[in-house]
Each structure stands twice: as C-alpha cells, then as structure tokens.
Design a protein around this motif. Structure first.
Motif, mmCIF file in Angstrom:
data_model
loop_
_atom_site.group_PDB
_atom_site.id
_atom_site.type_symbol
_atom_site.label_atom_id
_atom_site.label_comp_id
_atom_site.label_asym_id
_atom_site.label_seq_id
_atom_site.Cartn_x
_atom_site.Cartn_y
_atom_site.Cartn_z
ATOM 1 N N VAL A 29 -0.543 -6.852 -8.495
ATOM 2 C CA VAL A 29 0.384 -7.111 -7.394
ATOM 3 C C VAL A 29 -0.164 -8.261 -6.565
ATOM 4 N N LEU A 30 0.689 -9.232 -6.279
ATOM 5 C CA LEU A 30 0.371 -10.351 -5.387
ATOM 6 C C LEU A 30 1.064 -10.104 -4.062
ATOM 7 N N THR A 31 0.302 -10.109 -2.974
ATOM 8 C CA THR A 31 0.885 -9.825 -1.668
ATOM 9 C C THR A 31 0.120 -10.576 -0.593
ATOM 10 N N ARG A 32 0.688 -10.606 0.593
ATOM 11 C CA ARG A 32 0.028 -11.294 1.709
ATOM 12 C C ARG A 32 -1.171 -10.473 2.186
ATOM 13 N N PRO A 33 -2.148 -11.131 2.823
ATOM 14 C CA PRO A 33 -3.332 -10.413 3.301
ATOM 15 C C PRO A 33 -2.992 -9.378 4.370
ATOM 16 N N ASP A 34 -3.918 -8.435 4.583
ATOM 17 C CA ASP A 34 -3.768 -7.447 5.646
ATOM 18 C C ASP A 34 -3.541 -8.165 6.976
ATOM 19 N N ALA A 35 -2.718 -7.554 7.836
ATOM 20 C CA ALA A 35 -2.389 -8.156 9.130
ATOM 21 C C ALA A 35 -2.682 -7.176 10.250
ATOM 22 N N THR A 36 -2.993 -7.701 11.439
ATOM 23 C CA THR A 36 -3.217 -6.848 12.603
ATOM 24 C C THR A 36 -1.874 -6.478 13.205
ATOM 25 N N LEU A 37 -1.665 -5.184 13.445
ATOM 26 C CA LEU A 37 -0.400 -4.687 13.949
ATOM 27 C C LEU A 37 -0.606 -3.833 15.190
ATOM 28 N N GLY A 38 0.431 -3.793 16.032
ATOM 29 C CA GLY A 38 0.420 -2.916 17.197
ATOM 30 C C GLY A 38 -0.444 -3.425 18.325
ATOM 31 N N ARG A 39 -0.368 -2.712 19.428
ATOM 32 C CA ARG A 39 -1.134 -3.115 20.614
ATOM 33 C C ARG A 39 -2.635 -3.044 20.390
ATOM 34 N N LYS A 40 -3.059 -2.140 19.512
ATOM 35 C CA LYS A 40 -4.491 -2.002 19.252
ATOM 36 C C LYS A 40 -4.980 -2.976 18.179
ATOM 37 N N ARG A 41 -4.027 -3.778 17.621
ATOM 38 C CA ARG A 41 -4.379 -4.817 16.644
ATOM 39 C C ARG A 41 -5.157 -4.237 15.473
ATOM 40 N N VAL A 42 -4.608 -3.183 14.887
ATOM 41 C CA VAL A 42 -5.247 -2.517 13.758
ATOM 42 C C VAL A 42 -4.959 -3.306 12.479
ATOM 43 N N LEU A 43 -5.997 -3.621 11.709
ATOM 44 C CA LEU A 43 -5.834 -4.339 10.453
ATOM 45 C C LEU A 43 -5.142 -3.415 9.450
ATOM 46 N N THR A 44 -3.963 -3.848 8.969
ATOM 47 C CA THR A 44 -3.098 -2.978 8.180
ATOM 48 C C THR A 44 -2.637 -3.696 6.911
ATOM 49 N N PRO A 45 -2.718 -3.039 5.751
ATOM 50 C CA PRO A 45 -2.217 -3.666 4.524
ATOM 51 C C PRO A 45 -0.695 -3.777 4.550
ATOM 52 N N SER A 46 -0.165 -4.722 3.801
ATOM 53 C CA SER A 46 1.284 -4.837 3.689
ATOM 54 C C SER A 46 1.840 -3.576 3.033
ATOM 55 N N PRO A 47 3.129 -3.265 3.270
ATOM 56 C CA PRO A 47 3.721 -2.102 2.599
ATOM 57 C C PRO A 47 3.576 -2.150 1.080
ATOM 58 N N VAL A 48 3.691 -3.334 0.478
ATOM 59 C CA VAL A 48 3.544 -3.446 -0.973
ATOM 60 C C VAL A 48 2.100 -3.180 -1.381
ATOM 61 N N ALA A 49 1.136 -3.709 -0.620
ATOM 62 C CA ALA A 49 -0.273 -3.458 -0.934
ATOM 63 C C ALA A 49 -0.595 -1.975 -0.836
ATOM 64 N N ALA A 50 -0.057 -1.328 0.202
ATOM 65 C CA ALA A 50 -0.308 0.106 0.372
ATOM 66 C C ALA A 50 0.261 0.903 -0.803
ATOM 67 N N ARG A 51 1.464 0.549 -1.245
ATOM 68 C CA ARG A 51 2.068 1.262 -2.373
ATOM 69 C C ARG A 51 1.308 0.979 -3.661
ATOM 70 N N ALA A 52 0.872 -0.262 -3.846
ATOM 71 C CA ALA A 52 0.093 -0.588 -5.037
ATOM 72 C C ALA A 52 -1.187 0.224 -5.083
ATOM 73 N N GLY A 53 -1.806 0.441 -3.916
ATOM 74 C CA GLY A 53 -3.007 1.270 -3.864
ATOM 75 C C GLY A 53 -2.725 2.690 -4.310
ATOM 76 N N GLU A 54 -1.590 3.230 -3.879
ATOM 77 C CA GLU A 54 -1.207 4.582 -4.290
ATOM 78 C C GLU A 54 -0.964 4.662 -5.790
ATOM 79 N N LEU A 55 -0.478 3.560 -6.365
ATOM 80 C CA LEU A 55 -0.179 3.526 -7.800
ATOM 81 C C LEU A 55 -1.368 3.062 -8.629
ATOM 82 N N ASP A 56 -2.478 2.762 -7.957
ATOM 83 C CA ASP A 56 -3.707 2.312 -8.628
ATOM 84 C C ASP A 56 -3.481 1.012 -9.405
#
Length: 306
Positions: A29-56
């Motif tokens: 899977v090719l996807t954009r890098p993790d991004a900081t989200l929310g007021r706490k600026r938490v580093l978060t994987p893209s939805p596609v990256a997160a799903r790819a992780g679940e699918l190994d």
C-alpha cells in the motif's frame, strides 16, 4: 494478480477492502505519511495505512513519489496499481512499473470535474447526477481513457461527505470489477468524451457564504463544503462555522445577511428568499442549534452576517 494499492483518506478504504475480498494479492500500500491531528497534535496514520496494518499489508509512506519510492514500488513487483485519492502525482517512471499500468477510481463522470474536489464542485454547481469512473492513469490531470462508469443521483440534502460515502462503496465494486476484467484480458479503455470541467482543491475561502447570492446557490455551497473545508460566515469580526442551510421560499424576504426568528426557526436573508440556519459554531464555542444560539442573543434585529 499482484496489486499495489495507493490511497490515503477514509473514502479509499472500501476500495482496499473490496480488492482483498475479491481475492487480489495486494502486495503493498502506498499512502501519505502519518499526520498530526487534533488539538493535542497526535501523530496518526492515514485511514488507508491503518487498514493496511490490520490486513498485514506492507505500507510505503510517501509525500512524493520520487526515485526511491519508485524503486520500492518496483520491488513489490505489482502487475497493476489501483489508486484512489492518494493525494500526490505519479510520475512517468512509476507509471511504467506495473505491466497493466495504474487504474484510478475517480469520483466524477469524466471529463467532468477533473481534479481534487470533484464531488464538492459537483454539488456546488448544482449537478443532478454524478458518479464515478475507473480510468488508466496518465501524466495529464485525469485525462486517461475510461474502463468503467457508474452514475449516482445527487439528492437535495446531500453534503459532499454523504455523497462521497455512497460513491466510495459503489466505486469500490467498480474498481474490483475493472481489475478482474484486466486480469481476464477483457478490459477495454475508451477515450473520454464530452465537455471538460475542472475541480481544484477547495480552500478555506471557498467555504465562506455570500449572502448576496440566491438562497439555492448558498445552500448548494454550504452542502458542497461540508464537512471540509466547512461553511462559515463573519459576525462582529469573528468567524462562525455553519452546517448546511435550508432554503425557505415561503418566508418573508430579508436583506442579505440580516437575521430574524420565525417561530423557533432562525432565518437569514439572501439575494432571493431567506434560508434557515440549522447548526452553528461561534468562535470559541461548541457546535449548537441555531435556535439555542438565538436564545442567547438580546435581539436578532441588530445581528448581521457579513
């Protein structure tokens, strides 16, 4: 068939799932890098990256597809690449890696609405029908020949978020069908035909409502920019976020931007008939119903949206 999947936002996840369910060997899977989200600026994987992780599935994170990323794509040895809202250009060298090329799922009826915001622009323009296509990716902006098409009615209350959600699922089926046809040697891509229109990415300014415009145009813009970048107006020098507004042709006319109560309904004047405010978020406060906000005002007669 070995497939590289490229995508980033949540609307691309149904396509990834559909290809896995259809039995394709999604090798990376090719996807954009993790991004900081929310007021706490938490580093978060893209939805596609997160799903790819679940699918190994191995993930290639890239802001730009450069020579190094192209080499990593080649190492995966894909037969075809499927791309859905990846968020970056694919250069010539990478386009040449899979023997069947790159198949793009695009959420419009090309050549209408070429670009990054096809659904948003379609709603703002007042289209009655839109859809999705799969096409062979070229270096030009959404110019490649089309494999398959589906249509979708634009409902009167559709926001871009709601319409994209429907298209993300029906489009996922179309993408899987297209790759199956390619695998079977039965796919035929035909040149695009018709009038070209462009759908550049929306800016924050695109969400500002101009109360001098007719009510229907204002309603379409508010729905088209919901949830992103969001509809808004100015009040006493502060930006106020707005959820979609509803045309009220039966209501008495008001000057553009002026507010009034009609029973429990908050109305705003436009260039034609008023619109009803639904929910709003004044600066520094939480989203609330327009009626709750109005109850906190001494009078609406002096309130004017800019």
């Amino acid at each position: 068939m070995r497939v590289l999947f490229a995508g980033t936002p949540a609307v691309a996840v149904p396509s990834l799932d559909a290809l896995v369910r259809a039995g394709f060997d999604v090798v990376a899977v090719l996807t954009r890098p993790d991004a900081t989200l929310g007021r706490k600026r938490v580093l978060t994987p893209s939805p596609v990256a997160a799903r790819a992780g679940e699918l190994d599935i191995p993930v290639i994170h890239a802001t730009k597809v450069d020579d190094d990323v192209t080499a990593r794509i080649a190492d995966a040895e894909p037969d075809v690449a499927a791309i859905v809202a990846y968020g970056g250009l694919i250069p010539r060298g990478a386009l040449a890696v899979p023997r069947h090329g790159w198949v793009n799922l695009h959420f419009s009826l090309l050549p209408a609405w070429r670009g990054a915001a096809p659904v948003q622009r379609s709603i703002i323009a007042g289209d009655d029908v839109t859809g999705a296509v799969t096409f062979l990716l070229e270096e030009g902006l959404d110019t490649g020949p089309v494999f398959g098409t589906l249509t979708e009615t634009v409902r009167p209350d559709d926001t871009s978020g709601a319409l994209l959600e429907r298209l993300s699922h029906s489009g996922a089926v179309l993408l899987a069908q297209t790759l199956s046809a390619i695998e079977a040697g039965q796919a035929a891509a035909v040149p695009q035909q018709g009038d070209v229109s462009l759908a550049p990415k929306l800016s924050l300014e695109d969400g500002r409502l101009d109360w001098r415009q007719p009510a229907l145009a204002i309603s379409r813009r508010a729905r088209g920019v919901t949830p992103e970048p969001g509809a808004w107006t100015m009040l006493e020098g502060q930006r106020v976020k707005l959820e979609p507004v509803l045309p009220r042709p039966e209501a008495a006319a008001l000057p553009p931007g002026e507010l009034a109560m009609s029973g429990k309904t908050v109305l705003v004047g436009t260039g034609s008939h008023p619109v009803e405010l639904t929910r709003m978020q004044p600066s520094g406060k939480k989203m609330m119903t327009a009626a709750d906000w109005a109850r906190g005002q001494a009078t609406l007669e002096s309130v004017v949206f800019e």
